[in-house]
Design a protein around this motif. Structure first.
Motif, PDB file in Angstrom:
ATOM      1  N   ASP A 111       0.803  -1.208   0.000  1.00 13.69           N
ATOM      2  CA  ASP A 111       0.000   0.000   0.000  1.00 13.69           C
ATOM      3  C   ASP A 111       0.844   1.269   0.000  1.00 13.69           C
ATOM      4  O   ASP A 111       0.435   2.302  -0.529  1.00 13.69           O
ATOM      5  CB  ASP A 111      -0.964   0.008   1.196  1.00 13.69           C
ATOM      6  N   ILE A 112       2.020   1.194   0.580  1.00 13.17           N
ATOM      7  CA  ILE A 112       2.922   2.351   0.529  1.00 13.17           C
ATOM      8  C   ILE A 112       3.301   2.635  -0.920  1.00 13.17           C
ATOM      9  O   ILE A 112       3.347   3.796  -1.345  1.00 13.17           O
ATOM     10  CB  ILE A 112       4.169   2.101   1.411  1.00 13.17           C
ATOM     11  N   GLU A 113       3.516   1.570  -1.677  1.00  9.20           N
ATOM     12  CA  GLU A 113       3.813   1.782  -3.108  1.00  9.20           C
ATOM     13  C   GLU A 113       2.621   2.403  -3.842  1.00  9.20           C
ATOM     14  O   GLU A 113       2.775   3.305  -4.655  1.00  9.20           O
ATOM     15  CB  GLU A 113       4.218   0.458  -3.777  1.00  9.20           C
ATOM     16  N   LEU A 114       1.434   1.901  -3.536  1.00  4.78           N
ATOM     17  CA  LEU A 114       0.252   2.450  -4.201  1.00  4.78           C
ATOM     18  C   LEU A 114       0.080   3.938  -3.862  1.00  4.78           C
ATOM     19  O   LEU A 114      -0.191   4.768  -4.739  1.00  4.78           O
ATOM     20  CB  LEU A 114      -1.007   1.662  -3.796  1.00  4.78           C
ATOM     21  N   ALA A 115       0.277   4.260  -2.592  1.00  4.66           N
ATOM     22  CA  ALA A 115       0.158   5.665  -2.197  1.00  4.66           C
ATOM     23  C   ALA A 115       1.175   6.521  -2.949  1.00  4.66           C
ATOM     24  O   ALA A 115       0.881   7.649  -3.372  1.00  4.66           O
ATOM     25  CB  ALA A 115       0.353   5.807  -0.684  1.00  4.66           C
ATOM     26  N   ASP A 116       2.365   5.972  -3.124  1.00  2.00           N
ATOM     27  CA  ASP A 116       3.404   6.701  -3.857  1.00  2.00           C
ATOM     28  C   ASP A 116       3.003   6.891  -5.323  1.00  2.00           C
ATOM     29  O   ASP A 116       3.203   7.966  -5.901  1.00  2.00           O
ATOM     30  CB  ASP A 116       4.734   5.933  -3.756  1.00  2.00           C
ATOM     31  N   ILE A 117       2.429   5.856  -5.898  1.00  2.00           N
ATOM     32  CA  ILE A 117       1.993   5.948  -7.295  1.00  2.00           C
ATOM     33  C   ILE A 117       0.930   7.036  -7.456  1.00  2.00           C
ATOM     34  O   ILE A 117       0.985   7.864  -8.369  1.00  2.00           O
ATOM     35  CB  ILE A 117       1.417   4.586  -7.765  1.00  2.00           C
TER      36      ILE A 117
ATOM     37  N   LYS B  89      -2.444  -3.155  13.207  1.00  2.00           N
ATOM     38  CA  LYS B  89      -3.655  -3.431  12.414  1.00  2.00           C
ATOM     39  C   LYS B  89      -4.470  -2.151  12.212  1.00  2.00           C
ATOM     40  O   LYS B  89      -4.942  -1.854  11.120  1.00  2.00           O
ATOM     41  CB  LYS B  89      -4.538  -4.461  13.139  1.00  2.00           C
ATOM     42  N   VAL B  90      -4.648  -1.427  13.300  1.00  2.00           N
ATOM     43  CA  VAL B  90      -5.481  -0.222  13.234  1.00  2.00           C
ATOM     44  C   VAL B  90      -4.820   0.839  12.364  1.00  2.00           C
ATOM     45  O   VAL B  90      -5.465   1.468  11.510  1.00  2.00           O
ATOM     46  CB  VAL B  90      -5.757   0.299  14.659  1.00  2.00           C
ATOM     47  N   ASN B  91      -3.527   1.027  12.555  1.00  2.00           N
ATOM     48  CA  ASN B  91      -2.813   2.024  11.750  1.00  2.00           C
ATOM     49  C   ASN B  91      -2.763   1.621  10.282  1.00  2.00           C
ATOM     50  O   ASN B  91      -2.858   2.469   9.386  1.00  2.00           O
ATOM     51  CB  ASN B  91      -1.392   2.224  12.288  1.00  2.00           C
ATOM     52  N   PHE B  92      -2.609   0.343  10.038  1.00  2.00           N
ATOM     53  CA  PHE B  92      -2.609  -0.174   8.673  1.00  2.00           C
ATOM     54  C   PHE B  92      -3.943   0.159   7.996  1.00  2.00           C
ATOM     55  O   PHE B  92      -3.983   0.678   6.880  1.00  2.00           O
ATOM     56  CB  PHE B  92      -2.371  -1.692   8.722  1.00  2.00           C
ATOM     57  N   CYS B  93      -5.051  -0.126   8.676  1.00  2.00           N
ATOM     58  CA  CYS B  93      -6.362   0.167   8.090  1.00  2.00           C
ATOM     59  C   CYS B  93      -6.519   1.667   7.836  1.00  2.00           C
ATOM     60  O   CYS B  93      -7.082   2.079   6.825  1.00  2.00           O
ATOM     61  CB  CYS B  93      -7.486  -0.304   9.017  1.00  2.00           C
ATOM     62  N   LYS B  94      -6.044   2.472   8.755  1.00  2.00           N
ATOM     63  CA  LYS B  94      -6.211   3.917   8.578  1.00  2.00           C
ATOM     64  C   LYS B  94      -5.429   4.403   7.355  1.00  2.00           C
ATOM     65  O   LYS B  94      -5.934   5.165   6.541  1.00  2.00           O
ATOM     66  CB  LYS B  94      -5.749   4.648   9.843  1.00  2.00           C
ATOM     67  N   PHE B  95      -4.182   3.943   7.232  1.00  2.00           N
ATOM     68  CA  PHE B  95      -3.366   4.368   6.099  1.00  2.00           C
ATOM     69  C   PHE B  95      -3.978   3.914   4.774  1.00  2.00           C
ATOM     70  O   PHE B  95      -4.062   4.676   3.814  1.00  2.00           O
ATOM     71  CB  PHE B  95      -1.940   3.816   6.246  1.00  2.00           C
ATOM     72  N   THR B  96      -4.405   2.658   4.731  1.00  2.00           N
ATOM     73  CA  THR B  96      -4.997   2.177   3.478  1.00  2.00           C
ATOM     74  C   THR B  96      -6.282   2.956   3.173  1.00  2.00           C
ATOM     75  O   THR B  96      -6.540   3.301   2.023  1.00  2.00           O
ATOM     76  CB  THR B  96      -5.280   0.659   3.527  1.00  2.00           C
ATOM     77  N   ASN B  97      -7.047   3.270   4.192  1.00  2.00           N
ATOM     78  CA  ASN B  97      -8.242   4.082   3.970  1.00  2.00           C
ATOM     79  C   ASN B  97      -7.880   5.459   3.410  1.00  2.00           C
ATOM     80  O   ASN B  97      -8.544   5.968   2.510  1.00  2.00           O
ATOM     81  CB  ASN B  97      -9.015   4.269   5.280  1.00  2.00           C
ATOM     82  N   GLU B  98      -6.836   6.052   3.953  1.00  2.00           N
ATOM     83  CA  GLU B  98      -6.443   7.380   3.454  1.00  2.00           C
ATOM     84  C   GLU B  98      -6.014   7.296   1.990  1.00  2.00           C
ATOM     85  O   GLU B  98      -6.312   8.191   1.193  1.00  2.00           O
ATOM     86  CB  GLU B  98      -5.325   7.946   4.329  1.00  2.00           C
ATOM     87  N   THR B  99      -5.320   6.209   1.658  1.00  2.00           N
ATOM     88  CA  THR B  99      -4.900   6.044   0.262  1.00  2.00           C
ATOM     89  C   THR B  99      -6.111   5.888  -0.656  1.00  2.00           C
ATOM     90  O   THR B  99      -6.183   6.502  -1.730  1.00  2.00           O
ATOM     91  CB  THR B  99      -3.947   4.839   0.135  1.00  2.00           C
TER      92      THR B  99
ATOM     93  N   ARG C 149      -5.054  17.344   2.116  1.00  2.00           N
ATOM     94  CA  ARG C 149      -4.962  15.955   2.550  1.00  2.00           C
ATOM     95  C   ARG C 149      -4.135  15.803   3.822  1.00  2.00           C
ATOM     96  O   ARG C 149      -4.460  15.005   4.695  1.00  2.00           O
ATOM     97  CB  ARG C 149      -4.340  15.101   1.425  1.00  2.00           C
ATOM     98  N   ILE C 150      -3.063  16.585   3.904  1.00  2.00           N
ATOM     99  CA  ILE C 150      -2.222  16.473   5.104  1.00  2.00           C
ATOM    100  C   ILE C 150      -2.972  16.952   6.341  1.00  2.00           C
ATOM    101  O   ILE C 150      -2.884  16.367   7.410  1.00  2.00           O
ATOM    102  CB  ILE C 150      -0.938  17.302   4.932  1.00  2.00           C
ATOM    103  N   LEU C 151      -3.707  18.033   6.173  1.00  2.00           N
ATOM    104  CA  LEU C 151      -4.468  18.543   7.323  1.00  2.00           C
ATOM    105  C   LEU C 151      -5.501  17.505   7.774  1.00  2.00           C
ATOM    106  O   LEU C 151      -5.732  17.312   8.972  1.00  2.00           O
ATOM    107  CB  LEU C 151      -5.116  19.879   6.972  1.00  2.00           C
ATOM    108  N   LYS C 152      -6.099  16.812   6.808  1.00  2.00           N
ATOM    109  CA  LYS C 152      -7.001  15.716   7.188  1.00  2.00           C
ATOM    110  C   LYS C 152      -6.243  14.617   7.902  1.00  2.00           C
ATOM    111  O   LYS C 152      -6.737  13.998   8.833  1.00  2.00           O
ATOM    112  CB  LYS C 152      -7.672  15.122   5.940  1.00  2.00           C
ATOM    113  N   ARG C 153      -5.032  14.339   7.429  1.00  2.00           N
ATOM    114  CA  ARG C 153      -4.222  13.300   8.070  1.00  2.00           C
ATOM    115  C   ARG C 153      -3.952  13.695   9.527  1.00  2.00           C
ATOM    116  O   ARG C 153      -3.935  12.829  10.407  1.00  2.00           O
ATOM    117  CB  ARG C 153      -2.909  13.154   7.295  1.00  2.00           C
TER     118      ARG C 153
END
Lengths: 565, 565
Positions: free
Chosen positions: A54-60, A101-111, A373-377
């Motif tokens: 997912d980090i790669e996808l976010a980068d893409i 797990k929770v942080n993973f879900c949050k990051f993927t959701n943000e992506t 997006r960052i402010l939402k983050r």
């Protein structure tokens, strides 16, 4: 899981995705390297993913916007033959700690939210082209796209098998997008979300789970045609929702997002070019200080485009974004984040003004959208957030928006003995009144003054003034104005007190207080879905020794405590 | 906690509340009997409450509407000298099982919502008159009132100390009403909700935590005057929101809510006069069957008022309500509730029509409003809900609304061999199109057809027809139409499959799928707040051996795992 997770990557390092560019159309091939998991102990079979994928996808997605502004349509498809994507890797989830797990879900959701918003923000529409099994997180990748095409080959299907198979919820917005984006009738949604094998063919189309069903023999042809249509549409028409992304003609030339410069100290402190993070491990505190630009704003667009990723607003954004992700994943015990700024507020406002004056330039637009997006983050970061407005600080415009993202703001009032920096002031600008909506679709000031729109107008009238603490307090823009006699003790007492509370209760409290007002699909995902998923991630029926997540792959189903709660 | 909890009570049995009636004003004195806890092991000190206290309050609120229609204003105050209410009893919470905690919070939330809605639904406004400490659940009692008066005696205060003191959240809507009803500025809400000692006097008024601050010497006088004003207002003006509660002049004569007739069988089955519950303990299923009236509708209002609580619509409502609460609290392992009906649909519709034709009569209005609340109670029940529409059933009007509350509906199609009951049909009426909104403020059909208003109109056009399965399916009103060849197997497979899934995952899934569309304060309380609280109720920081809930009263603070999630 103690190694540091890096969120920076670049195409030369991708292991799981390939991107092909063809005029205004880009095609992403998800082709996960089984052996490329971020951690030991699992294989990423069947295009299943972990955080690294997912980090790669976010980068893409990010580079698509900044490096490839010419792209109007992005097709997401599988690089493997018989599977689109099997979703998040279950062994990874089974082995991960709760906070990961929770942080993973949050990051993927943000992506997901980021590429879902790309149509409106940047004129880049995402199309999902599904061949093979598209399950769980795989279908959630699709749900966040603007258009879903499914091949009608008698076996390709979409599914959300989490509940029947794993005793957890689809964690990346699946339930919410099924009910609120695609508006699937709720009894059908109930069937769909509790049917392990999913739905295929005509039923998937009839129920609204996909937008288009295409004979297998015509699949590539239709996907290609649709991509060109969407790309043309991106060029020729304004977004349906009337967002003001800069019009593009397809001849734009992207900039390069060069690697960030980051130094990690032995104590965990981080130094970027405009952002510094100091760590107080005993106090459980990270202090994030953002510096104003020390060069003047670009003189014209050519200069801005020449500076590219080195221009202050973009550089600061990228550094802050990386810092927030680092703190979330790699510093889970720092429960309190302090935001500070330093430097010349006029310089911050000048750089920002250049962006505002040139919003019809695609790059200026992208930079402002990125700050949104960052402010939402920041809003969505499960830590107590506080801003300290000290002498010499520069909370103005975009940086002032941070004051309304945090839980509390302490502002220094008047001269501080022995401190020769300028008196603390804050300043609002146009950006605080519409450009950076929260997840609830209100501005932070509208949320702050819910039910009191006059207060928003009074704040707006102050644009152009730099406000001292008394004035800022009068306008309701800060929490406390403290003179140099009270400052140190009051701030210290607050920090100590906060650190003494249960992190879980604070997370729950903040999640409930930060997003007053209307609800949107986004607040529903992060407020409702996340909370239920967090709960389920704790329950023995999912994560206990006999729970479904633990038993996955063993051939034995989970054993459940049948009490309903 | 294995004894059966009884939800029926009456004033002669109250241990914790006194009610005084004076013209159009009623005053509730909360005066909790320390020794009157529902279970052993705790004392209800300082007007703290457990479920038993709340069952009495719910009874009072219900009787206020049916037995005391002349009342226009209800004052809630303390019967003790120095404390208003210390909130939910912490030792009770510390000792309770997870499912009891969650069900307790849900029931108390429903009771708060019920009296909060009384102003609009029934022209009864609630005023909270606070002397002494009003903490946690105590302040949440106040927040649900229409008006809060605080005495200015230098010590009386309001507080939500759950986060700092107990490492849990205020569980009865406190955070939501602070942010969304009272619209407290979020940094102030942050301070308020993390300050153990709360806020008193002028600050409470300035921040909007109370509506009125009154000198102690004038307290009784002002409270009395305000109550009379509110009562007059209830009589003379329509509700602000334009709800159509029947106008009352204060001379109405209430009916008596006689005790319910209920027989509990050895296997746990329940028999009321119009509702029967069969229990299948192996299958984890309770089947709730509601019978149509076997007498004709009242001939006129005099006859209805003479029948009082024995009139079918009210009797069925009370019985169904009691049954739902019994199943929630006393039968936690029955994860699947099947709804059935039997009898003459025309008779159901005739009784309902009488209520609709006489909606300006206070009693008809109350009966319909009560059904609204029960249907919401069904929506919010954390069990899988299914309706079986069989030959001889009478899902019409109000009873048809149940079809749109459940997760799935199976309907028998055509003749069933060997079954001489009438073919299964369903029928809609006016009530399905506005009278019974869900928590999201949409009707169940609007929610079902979110984004497809034409489908709602098509359903409306069927009013007056009794629809066979094919027609009902065509209109999207049922999930499956099954003939007698498929019926038994398909239903059985579904029931077995559902029973095999994790109850937690089903709870989370259903909570996310049932309430599509807009969010309201109510959905936020039950969707977001509840989910976070459920999570926190599982976390060691709250309920572990060193957690704050367990250590409460020991003088030692909770010991927390500092990882933020």
């Amino acid at each position: 899981m103690t190694k540091i997770i890096e969120f920076e990557t670049d195409p030369s390092r991708y292991r799981h995705w390939r991107v092909e560019y063809d005029g205004a159309v880009a095609t992403l091939f998800m082709d996960v390297d089984e052996a490329g998991g971020l951690y030991e102990g699992y294989e990423l079979k069947l295009n299943s993913y972990d955080l690294g994928v997912d980090i790669e996808l976010a980068d893409i997605v990010q580079r698509m916007r900044f490096e490839h502004p010419e792209i109007g349509a992005v097709v997401m498809r599988s690089g493997k033959d018989n599977v689109f994507c099997a979703g998040a890797n279950i062994r990874m989830l089974g082995g991960a700690k709760h906070d990961h797990k929770v942080n993973f879900c949050k990051f993927t959701n943000e992506t997901r939210n980021t590429y879902e918003a790309a149509a409106n923000d940047s004129g880049q529409q995402y199309i999902c082209a599904i061949k093979g099994s598209c399950a769980g997180g795989g279908y959630e990748l699709a749900l966040a796209c603007n258009h879903i095409i499914l091949t009608d080959d008698g076996s390709s299907n979409v599914s959300l098998p989490e509940v029947p198979l794993l005793a957890v919820l689809p964690g990346t917005g699946g339930l919410t997008r099924v009910s609120d984006k695609r508006k699937i009738r709720r009894d059908r949604a109930d069937i769909f979300c509790s049917t392990e094998e999913g739905v295929r063919g005509k039923r998937a189309l009839d129920w609204g789970l996909v937008d288009e069903l295409v004979a297998n023999s015509k699949f590539d042809e239709v996907v290609g045609a649709r991509a060109r249509e969407f790309a043309d549409h991106s060029k020729t028409s304004a977004s349906k929702n009337g967002s003001k992304y800069a019009k593009k003609n397809g001849n734009e030339k992207g900039i390069v997002l060069e690697p960030l410069q980051r130094i990690i100290g032995e104590d965990g402190s981080l130094t970027y070019s405009t952002v510094e993070i100091a760590i107080d491990r005993n106090g459980g505190i990270a202090t994030i200080e953002i510096s104003a630009p020390n060069s003047s704003a670009p003189g014209d667009l050519k200069e801005l485009h020449g500076e590219g990723a080195q221009s202050w607003m973009l550089r600061a954004a990228r550094e802050l974004d990386d810092a927030m992700l680092h703190l979330r994943f790699n510093e889970t015990e720092l429960g309190l984040l302090i935001f500070k700024t330093s430097g010349d507020a006029a310089s911050v406002l000048a750089h920002e003004k250049f962006m505002l004056d040139n919003r019809d330039d695609w790059l200026c637009n992208e930079i402002l959208q990125y700050w949104k997006r960052i402010l939402k983050r920041i809003d969505l970061t499960s830590r107590s957030l506080v801003a300290l407005v000290e002498p010499g600080s520069c909370f103005a415009g975009t940086l002032a928006e941070i004051l309304f993202a945090v839980d509390r703001t302490y502002m220094a009032e008047g001269e501080f003995e022995g401190d020769n920096r300028p008196i603390a002031k804050i300043g609002l600008s146009e950006v605080n009144f519409g450009l950076y909506p929260m997840s609830n679709d209100l501005t932070r000031l509208e949320t702050r003054f819910l039910g009191a729109p006059d207060n928003v107008e009074a704040a707006r009238a102050s644009i152009g003034d730099m406000l001292e603490a008394g004035e800022a307090d009068e306008l309701g823009l800060i929490t406390y104005a403290l003179d140099d006699i009270d400052w140190e003790d009051d701030v210290r007492v607050f920090l100590e007190e906060r650190a003494s509370y249960s992190p879980d209760a604070l997370t729950g409290m903040e999640a409930n207080l930060r997003f007053a007002g209307p609800e949107t699909m986004e607040t529903r995902i992060f407020g409702r879905l996340t909370a239920w998923q967090n709960w389920i991630f704790q329950r023995p029926n999912a994560v206990g020794e006999e729970g479904a997540l633990q038993r996955y792959g063993s051939g034995i189903r989970g054993k459940y405590d049948k009490r309903r709660v």
